[in-house]
Design a protein around this motif. Sequence first.
Motif, PDB file in Angstrom:
ATOM      1  N   THR A  60      63.864  52.164  62.611  1.00  0.00           N
ATOM      2  CA  THR A  60      63.997  53.058  63.755  1.00  0.00           C
ATOM      3  C   THR A  60      64.395  54.441  63.262  1.00  0.00           C
ATOM      4  O   THR A  60      65.090  54.580  62.244  1.00  0.00           O
ATOM      5  CB  THR A  60      65.052  52.562  64.768  1.00  0.00           C
ATOM      6  N   LEU A  77      62.163  56.413  67.757  1.00  0.00           N
ATOM      7  CA  LEU A  77      60.887  55.850  67.325  1.00  0.00           C
ATOM      8  C   LEU A  77      61.162  54.499  66.689  1.00  0.00           C
ATOM      9  O   LEU A  77      62.029  54.395  65.812  1.00  0.00           O
ATOM     10  CB  LEU A  77      60.211  56.789  66.324  1.00  0.00           C
ATOM     11  N   ALA A  79      59.216  51.317  64.729  1.00  0.00           N
ATOM     12  CA  ALA A  79      57.992  50.853  64.080  1.00  0.00           C
ATOM     13  C   ALA A  79      58.052  49.339  63.898  1.00  0.00           C
ATOM     14  O   ALA A  79      59.094  48.788  63.519  1.00  0.00           O
ATOM     15  CB  ALA A  79      57.811  51.526  62.728  1.00  0.00           C
ATOM     16  N   LEU A 126      53.943  51.436  67.410  1.00  0.00           N
ATOM     17  CA  LEU A 126      55.047  52.391  67.359  1.00  0.00           C
ATOM     18  C   LEU A 126      55.499  52.720  68.780  1.00  0.00           C
ATOM     19  O   LEU A 126      54.711  53.214  69.597  1.00  0.00           O
ATOM     20  CB  LEU A 126      54.595  53.669  66.654  1.00  0.00           C
ATOM     21  N   LEU A 145      53.358  59.828  62.911  1.00  0.00           N
ATOM     22  CA  LEU A 145      53.250  58.403  63.242  1.00  0.00           C
ATOM     23  C   LEU A 145      52.360  57.649  62.272  1.00  0.00           C
ATOM     24  O   LEU A 145      51.818  56.589  62.608  1.00  0.00           O
ATOM     25  CB  LEU A 145      52.704  58.233  64.667  1.00  0.00           C
ATOM     26  N   TRP A 152      46.137  58.130  63.539  1.00  0.00           N
ATOM     27  CA  TRP A 152      46.949  57.380  64.486  1.00  0.00           C
ATOM     28  C   TRP A 152      46.670  57.909  65.888  1.00  0.00           C
ATOM     29  O   TRP A 152      46.217  59.037  66.072  1.00  0.00           O
ATOM     30  CB  TRP A 152      48.441  57.487  64.148  1.00  0.00           C
ATOM     31  N   TRP A 198      51.598  50.841  55.079  1.00  0.00           N
ATOM     32  CA  TRP A 198      52.350  51.731  55.979  1.00  0.00           C
ATOM     33  C   TRP A 198      53.421  52.526  55.237  1.00  0.00           C
ATOM     34  O   TRP A 198      53.878  53.564  55.738  1.00  0.00           O
ATOM     35  CB  TRP A 198      52.989  50.930  57.117  1.00  0.00           C
ATOM     36  N   TYR A 203      57.019  59.209  59.292  1.00  0.00           N
ATOM     37  CA  TYR A 203      57.293  58.869  60.688  1.00  0.00           C
ATOM     38  C   TYR A 203      58.505  59.651  61.183  1.00  0.00           C
ATOM     39  O   TYR A 203      59.524  59.726  60.494  1.00  0.00           O
ATOM     40  CB  TYR A 203      57.591  57.369  60.818  1.00  0.00           C
TER      41      TYR A 203
END
Length: 254
Positions: A60, A77, A79, A126, A145, A152, A198, A203
């Motif tokens: 987060t 945010l 993920a 997300l 993101l 994305w 990823w 992010y």
Amino acid sequence: MRGPLIRASIGVIGALTVAAMLAGCAESKAAAPASSRSADPAPTSSASATPAKPSDTLFTVTANVRGKDGSTIAVQLTAHQPVPSTASGAKPLEAEFLKACGGDQGDGTPVTADTLAGGGSVLVSLDLASSVVGKPFAYPLDLSLGSPDTGWSASGKGITPTDSTAPCTSGYRWGTSGTAHGVADFESGSTEPDPTLWRFARYGFSVPFDSGATIEACTVNLTDLARPIVAGVAGWDASAPASGIDCSIGYVGE
């Protein structure tokens, strides 16, 4: 004989009186009002394309930003673990991603479910959330993101593409507090998906230096699912991700 009996009766009455007082105190404590709630509620979870499970959270990113009225708005945010685009549970994510990113994205190759499968795509869900709903930020937040190489999508109230002609590679801005959702695509280049790709992305939230806006109280939490995957990858140091105009985590290049 009456003297001892009277004294004994008084003793019993006194004991009963003390017991009643203690009981009254206990009832008074039980009736005490609960402490007041915090004036700044935490961000609320957003509606996701797939039900989010606490055990599938990778990390987060949480921060405080300003509203146009000067109020503080907490944003977060979250993920989640990637899933192959070909998995049955990934169909809602795939549909959401293709709705925004399908077709020709500038390189002449249309993005379809088949090209995702052929490229070994994994999709990362997300969630974006904030502590209040419907308040304009002092300046729209630039969202990171994923990776612009594979793109994305982002959707929700207050979400706009940076470049409407190439939304999935140019990025998105978040202008109004509330909830939103993103889907990041990562492709291995073969039909075999790589669920760790990823880690080569970034992010979080940022604002331009000259915007006059600030991003404060930046906090990043990595779960046990994420730590082994990002260990040794530059940019994933969660202890100092903030700069005052940026709260993000992730890959910074070689």
